[in-house]
Design a protein around this motif. Sequence first.
Motif, PDB file in Angstrom:
ATOM      1  N   UNK A 178      10.088 -50.810  37.905  1.00 44.71           N
ATOM      2  CA  UNK A 178      11.041 -50.507  38.971  1.00 44.71           C
ATOM      3  C   UNK A 178      10.690 -51.386  40.163  1.00 44.71           C
ATOM      4  N   UNK A 179      11.636 -52.228  40.596  1.00 45.65           N
ATOM      5  CA  UNK A 179      11.288 -53.300  41.520  1.00 45.65           C
ATOM      6  C   UNK A 179      12.218 -53.385  42.727  1.00 45.65           C
ATOM      7  N   UNK A 180      12.837 -52.287  43.121  1.00 50.31           N
ATOM      8  CA  UNK A 180      13.715 -52.305  44.292  1.00 50.31           C
ATOM      9  C   UNK A 180      12.870 -52.452  45.553  1.00 50.31           C
TER      10      UNK A 180
ATOM     11  N   UNK B 128      22.909 -46.939  44.282  1.00 51.27           N
ATOM     12  CA  UNK B 128      23.493 -45.872  43.457  1.00 51.27           C
ATOM     13  C   UNK B 128      23.927 -46.424  42.106  1.00 51.27           C
ATOM     14  N   UNK B 129      24.392 -47.644  42.077  1.00 50.39           N
ATOM     15  CA  UNK B 129      24.742 -48.268  40.792  1.00 50.39           C
ATOM     16  C   UNK B 129      23.493 -48.428  39.925  1.00 50.39           C
ATOM     17  N   UNK B 130      22.384 -48.837  40.537  1.00 52.71           N
ATOM     18  CA  UNK B 130      21.130 -48.930  39.794  1.00 52.71           C
ATOM     19  C   UNK B 130      20.717 -47.558  39.277  1.00 52.71           C
ATOM     20  N   UNK B 131      20.914 -46.527  40.093  1.00 55.17           N
ATOM     21  CA  UNK B 131      20.584 -45.166  39.657  1.00 55.17           C
ATOM     22  C   UNK B 131      21.383 -44.779  38.414  1.00 55.17           C
TER      23      UNK B 131
ATOM     24  N   UNK C 129      27.442 -51.678  31.415  1.00 54.33           N
ATOM     25  CA  UNK C 129      27.450 -52.766  32.374  1.00 54.33           C
ATOM     26  C   UNK C 129      26.083 -53.323  32.718  1.00 54.33           C
ATOM     27  N   UNK C 130      25.062 -52.902  31.972  1.00 50.61           N
ATOM     28  CA  UNK C 130      23.700 -53.366  32.235  1.00 50.61           C
ATOM     29  C   UNK C 130      23.209 -54.223  31.080  1.00 50.61           C
ATOM     30  N   UNK C 131      22.245 -55.101  31.332  1.00 48.24           N
ATOM     31  CA  UNK C 131      21.738 -55.964  30.268  1.00 48.24           C
ATOM     32  C   UNK C 131      21.106 -55.184  29.123  1.00 48.24           C
TER      33      UNK C 131
ATOM     34  N   UNK D 236      19.365 -58.022  44.795  1.00 44.93           N
ATOM     35  CA  UNK D 236      18.005 -58.560  44.674  1.00 44.93           C
ATOM     36  C   UNK D 236      17.816 -59.296  43.354  1.00 44.93           C
ATOM     37  N   UNK D 237      18.920 -59.616  42.704  1.00 46.66           N
ATOM     38  CA  UNK D 237      18.852 -60.328  41.432  1.00 46.66           C
ATOM     39  C   UNK D 237      19.263 -59.499  40.248  1.00 46.66           C
ATOM     40  N   UNK D 238      19.352 -58.181  40.445  1.00 46.26           N
ATOM     41  CA  UNK D 238      19.818 -57.310  39.384  1.00 46.26           C
ATOM     42  C   UNK D 238      18.776 -57.071  38.303  1.00 46.26           C
ATOM     43  N   UNK D 239      19.190 -56.333  37.292  1.00 44.06           N
ATOM     44  CA  UNK D 239      18.320 -55.998  36.174  1.00 44.06           C
ATOM     45  C   UNK D 239      18.140 -57.229  35.294  1.00 44.06           C
ATOM     46  N   UNK D 240      16.896 -57.486  34.902  1.00 45.57           N
ATOM     47  CA  UNK D 240      16.654 -58.637  34.045  1.00 45.57           C
ATOM     48  C   UNK D 240      15.189 -58.737  33.670  1.00 45.57           C
ATOM     49  N   UNK D 241      14.850 -59.693  32.813  1.00 48.55           N
ATOM     50  CA  UNK D 241      13.467 -59.825  32.347  1.00 48.55           C
ATOM     51  C   UNK D 241      12.538 -60.335  33.442  1.00 48.55           C
ATOM     52  N   UNK D 242      11.276 -59.931  33.351  1.00 49.05           N
ATOM     53  CA  UNK D 242      10.272 -60.407  34.292  1.00 49.05           C
ATOM     54  C   UNK D 242       8.925 -60.467  33.580  1.00 49.05           C
TER      55      UNK D 242
END
Length: 534
Positions: A423-425, A467-470, A490-492, A512-518
Amino acid sequence: MARRLLAVIAGGCLTMTAGVAQAAARPHAETKPQPSIVKLDSGRIRGSDDGTVTTYSGIPFAQPPVGKLRWKEPVRVAPWQGVAEATKPGRPCTQVEGGKQVGGEDCLFLDLTAPAKASRKPLPVMVWLHGGGFLTGYGSMYNARRMAEQGEVIVVTPNYRLGPFGYLALPGLPGSGTFGLADQLEALKWVQRNAAAFGGDPGNVTLIGQSAGGISTCALLTSPAARGLIDKAVMQSGTCTLNWPAGTYIPVPDMPSMTPYPSLKTSRDFSLAAAKQLGCAAGKELDCLRAKPVAELMKVHESFGLNLAYGTPLLPLEPAQALRTGKFLRVPVISGGTRSEGNGYVAGTAQAGIRVTAENYPTLMKNAFGEQADKVLREYPLTDFSSPGLAWATVSSDRGWACPTLEGDEAMAAHTTVYAYEFADAKAPNIFETPSEFPLGAQHASDLPYLFDLDGRPWDGLTSEQWRLAEQMIGYWTSFAHTGRPRAEGAPAWPAFKPSGQTVLSLKPAGQGGIGPDDLGKRHRCGFWSGLGD
């Protein structure tokens, strides 16, 4: 000093207090509840149906652990006649909140939330174990209406005994060091017997926990007693391999190196010292302590933080070793944490009057890493950070949290399917309202408002992107409960974690770049830490 401060920080940084949650809450329209009656194996209960979710609160799942049942394994709840009201939360287990003793020993209650209308049945059941360092917290803090409605799941939030009531260990005392864990197992057994009455599937149970709840979840995966009770697991900021070198959990001079799982001998030593502190004679500790009132036992409450003992019938092996050797329930797992786990602890300790400074930073390094301290100082020089506090918080987040979590993910992925995340918000809410000289970012527990309405209210101040991330996080978590594969609209796609890789799914808002690999290993310098050794 270290243990007292641990209790203060645990109370503020491992779980949400009612006062803070209410102060930050967003009001929402009240609805008039309609009665809903369900027949359990122990009797009938009446809950509330507001048209969106059906809730049953304060359900007893074991007999009150009082009197002769203090420091006994939980006993199955006794049947009752008539219809019991299940519209108000039960009493929290005894703890300190805001400097005051709250709750009581008669506390083995759970709440259950189900969608009022579901497109499919039976529904998966998610059992949530709250955090709080085994010192604070209770199930009813975590309102699961969003999770139940959006994900079409049943969510169960039990209490479990805390502090000395949950983790006392004495020579010759059966259940020593694991009474709180036994309560969690009893709640899982209750689910097996009663899930179907609510439209749930007892053959599809996901155990989910955060912090001490995540630590408990991982421990239960290594417990022979949990076989047949858990089909999937989610561990948030808590896994079997967590460990903190001296001062990296909270930065105080006398804080020793720690793991959440002491040996039974260590736990007994803590307990015997606590009994002596309360005036109990050697060899007569149990009778003496059983005669003590609750208020007297609370004088040693903080001694039992992060004190879940192994080498016991429920936890025969050290959980970290069980993970490393593959001796755990091989069920699908979601595992992760927050990017800046240590930030809130360092800020909270500073608020308590103990600050990290340029002068004591090298001393903290020496206490934590001994002869390797100079190497760590070169890797984390103060010149790279806006403040000494942020520098030490980064060391804590990397070495104490992220890299041990990655190690646990690698160990589990060698034997079962693991979905790893962080979780990186960076703008996650400061849920403890802790003043800080540096940005707190995704501090420990800052993910909780995305999944739950803390103390019953949606969190005030989240942006539309948050809220969309939630919604996406709830989608991942609940689809995992349904099928064992996390997916969100709508998510990867979320690929399974590979033992040879260190890539996880980073969860952050679109801005902040959205959901994705890290690359978690690179971000938290896990190669450096593994090369450093212990």
